[in-house]
Design a protein around this motif. Structure first.
Motif, PDB file in Angstrom:
ATOM      1  N   GLU A  52       8.728  -2.440   4.364  1.00 42.18           N
ATOM      2  CA  GLU A  52       9.238  -1.805   3.149  1.00 42.18           C
ATOM      3  C   GLU A  52       8.429  -2.209   1.919  1.00 42.18           C
ATOM      4  O   GLU A  52       8.050  -3.377   1.762  1.00 42.18           O
ATOM      5  CB  GLU A  52      10.703  -2.196   2.953  1.00 42.18           C
ATOM      6  N   TYR A  53       8.188  -1.236   1.050  1.00 38.58           N
ATOM      7  CA  TYR A  53       7.545  -1.514  -0.231  1.00 38.58           C
ATOM      8  C   TYR A  53       8.405  -2.515  -0.999  1.00 38.58           C
ATOM      9  O   TYR A  53       9.604  -2.287  -1.197  1.00 38.58           O
ATOM     10  CB  TYR A  53       7.406  -0.218  -1.027  1.00 38.58           C
ATOM     11  N   PRO A  54       7.829  -3.648  -1.417  1.00 36.67           N
ATOM     12  CA  PRO A  54       8.629  -4.724  -2.012  1.00 36.67           C
ATOM     13  C   PRO A  54       9.491  -4.306  -3.201  1.00 36.67           C
ATOM     14  O   PRO A  54      10.591  -4.843  -3.383  1.00 36.67           O
ATOM     15  CB  PRO A  54       7.570  -5.746  -2.441  1.00 36.67           C
ATOM     16  N   ASP A  55       9.017  -3.363  -4.004  1.00 34.76           N
ATOM     17  CA  ASP A  55       9.788  -2.928  -5.173  1.00 34.76           C
ATOM     18  C   ASP A  55      10.874  -1.917  -4.828  1.00 34.76           C
ATOM     19  O   ASP A  55      11.685  -1.564  -5.684  1.00 34.76           O
ATOM     20  CB  ASP A  55       8.854  -2.318  -6.231  1.00 34.76           C
ATOM     21  N   GLY A  56      10.886  -1.431  -3.593  1.00 33.23           N
ATOM     22  CA  GLY A  56      11.863  -0.428  -3.168  1.00 33.23           C
ATOM     23  C   GLY A  56      11.255   0.957  -3.128  1.00 33.23           C
ATOM     24  O   GLY A  56      10.462   1.334  -4.010  1.00 33.23           O
ATOM     25  N   TRP A  69      10.728   8.323   1.919  1.00 37.37           N
ATOM     26  CA  TRP A  69      11.935   7.597   2.318  1.00 37.37           C
ATOM     27  C   TRP A  69      11.535   6.403   3.185  1.00 37.37           C
ATOM     28  O   TRP A  69      10.382   6.287   3.605  1.00 37.37           O
ATOM     29  CB  TRP A  69      12.875   8.513   3.104  1.00 37.37           C
ATOM     30  N   TYR A  70      12.528   5.561   3.466  1.00 37.67           N
ATOM     31  CA  TYR A  70      12.276   4.377   4.281  1.00 37.67           C
ATOM     32  C   TYR A  70      13.337   4.256   5.368  1.00 37.67           C
ATOM     33  O   TYR A  70      14.523   4.531   5.126  1.00 37.67           O
ATOM     34  CB  TYR A  70      12.289   3.107   3.416  1.00 37.67           C
ATOM     35  N   VAL A  71      12.909   3.836   6.560  1.00 31.74           N
ATOM     36  CA  VAL A  71      13.820   3.535   7.669  1.00 31.74           C
ATOM     37  C   VAL A  71      13.540   2.100   8.123  1.00 31.74           C
ATOM     38  O   VAL A  71      12.396   1.765   8.462  1.00 31.74           O
ATOM     39  CB  VAL A  71      13.613   4.491   8.862  1.00 31.74           C
ATOM     40  N   ALA A  99       0.812  -1.222   0.000  1.00 30.90           N
ATOM     41  CA  ALA A  99       0.000   0.000   0.000  1.00 30.90           C
ATOM     42  C   ALA A  99       0.841   1.265   0.000  1.00 30.90           C
ATOM     43  O   ALA A  99       0.288   2.375  -0.019  1.00 30.90           O
ATOM     44  CB  ALA A  99      -0.934   0.006   1.207  1.00 30.90           C
ATOM     45  N   ALA A 100       2.160   1.132  -0.011  1.00 30.52           N
ATOM     46  CA  ALA A 100       3.031   2.313   0.048  1.00 30.52           C
ATOM     47  C   ALA A 100       2.725   3.345  -1.047  1.00 30.52           C
ATOM     48  O   ALA A 100       2.641   4.542  -0.752  1.00 30.52           O
ATOM     49  CB  ALA A 100       4.499   1.883  -0.006  1.00 30.52           C
TER      50      ALA A 100
END
Length: 368
Positions: A143-147, A157-159, A122-123
């Motif tokens: 984390e969104y699977p595709d990055g 961004w992602y942490v 859902a990101a």
């Protein structure tokens, strides 16, 4: 007649006085109400000045009663103290609820978002909502699977961690301990008969820990037999229920219990204790991931074999500090000793934890 006229005049005077008093109250109350509910231009400017210094950060956690996310949430609160106003939401493990919470927070004028997704897929939907409002968003822990770099929003961004790393570390910990304890091979067949309790289906961490832990064990030349494998949804109660069922079915054929997280491992330990383990030299090696304090106590007491430190304090702290920087239009990593990788992610490293290095995990949780 005069008496009657005098009485009427008195009534009129009294009514006039009553109406006059009523008019005074009626005039005062609405005026006061309007003043309380309206903000002058001067007052509004003053409020905006304060919010610039302390931005409003909207946070959603996939569910509050997750052991690991409880510690992460506490770290967020500590990081925000004196620096930001947090609006914290429990999404109750429901993506539709989380989507609605994001809409509400945007309508309330948050300056940035920190999202622990229910469904990693859902990101992009959440990012589209943030993009439409011009609000930066930090995804954390899922984390969104595709990055994150594949999400069509430059202020996202992602942490979190590198999922494969936790599986590798858990597998290494198990392989080393298995070689040191040949007595764990109860039937002497030279193979490790194990059961696996997985996290949430489709969760990147669950998928990676399930796959890579076993792959690492086999890469060390250890043959394995998988007796049982089921999802425990990160939940201690489900972990206990599964282990109780497997003990009834497999009995002492089980030689190792691999858990995708410590929460489920705690439930496993309860089931094992009820079956007589951890007393009179009856032992079952159990490993988890996260290094939550409850698991550290079990490792200290020679009950759990070990775990993998999944640092909630740094994940929580870094996500909030990044959200504050982004809200203030600063470099998102200003003041942080971390780097973004090619997927726009800050990676918090995992570490193996056994009784020999409990201090590392205790320090990470602020226990020392």
């Amino acid at each position: 007649m005069k008496k009657i006229m005098g009485l009427l005049l008195t009534v009129v005077l009294v009514m006039g006085l009553f109406v006059g008093c009523g008019s005074k109250n009626k005039e005062t109350e609405p005026t006061g109400g309007k003043d309380n509910n309206q903000v002058s231009d001067e007052g509004k400017d003053s409020t905006e000045d304060v919010s610039t210094d302390k931005p409003k950060v909207g946070v959603t956690i996939y569910k509050f009663d997750d052991n690991f996310m409880t510690y992460t949430r506490n770290a967020m609160t500590s990081a925000a103290e004196g620096n930001a106003e947090l609006i914290m939401n429990d999404s109750q493990n429901n993506q539709s609820v989380q989507n609605d919470q994001v809409d509400v927070m945007i309508s309330k004028g948050v300056d940035s978002l920190v999202i622990n997704l229910v469904d990693p897929g859902a990101a992009p939907t959440i990012a589209d909502k943030a993009k439409a409002a011009g609000i930066p968003v930090i995804f954390i822990n899922k984390e969104y699977p595709d990055g994150t770099d594949k999400i069509d929003y430059d202020k996202s961004w992602y942490v979190g961690t590198q999922s494969k790393e936790s599986g590798d570390i858990q597998g290494k910990l198990v392989a080393e301990a298995w070689k040191e304890h040949p007595e764990w091979d109860r039937n002497g067949d030279g193979k490790m008969q194990y059961v696996m309790i997985m996290g949430e289906p489709g969760h990147p961490d669950a998928e990676a820990r399930t796959k890579y832990s076993v792959e690492y064990i086999k890469s060390e030349g250890i043959e394995v037999d998988e007796l049982e494998k089921q999802t425990g949804m990160w939940d201690a109660t489900k972990g206990k229920e599964l282990m109780t069922t497997w003990l009834g079915k497999e009995g002492d054929k089980i030689e190792m219990v691999l858990c995708n997280n410590d929460g489920m491992a705690l439930g496993v330990v309860e089931a094992l204790k009820a079956d007589g383990y951890f007393s009179d030299d009856k032992f079952m090696p159990v490993v988890g991931v996260d290094a939550i304090p409850e698991a550290l106590d079990l490792i200290q007491g020679d009950i759990m074999l070990g775990t993998v430190l999944n640092d909630p304090l740094n994940q929580g702290r870094v996500s909030i500090e990044m959200a504050i920087n982004a809200a203030l239009d600063k470099d998102v990593l200003e003041g942080l000793d971390f780097q973004l990788d090619e997927t726009k992610a800050v990676r918090i490293p995992y570490q193996p934890i056994t009784k020999d290095n409990l201090g590392i995990a205790k320090e990470a949780y602020g226990m020392e």
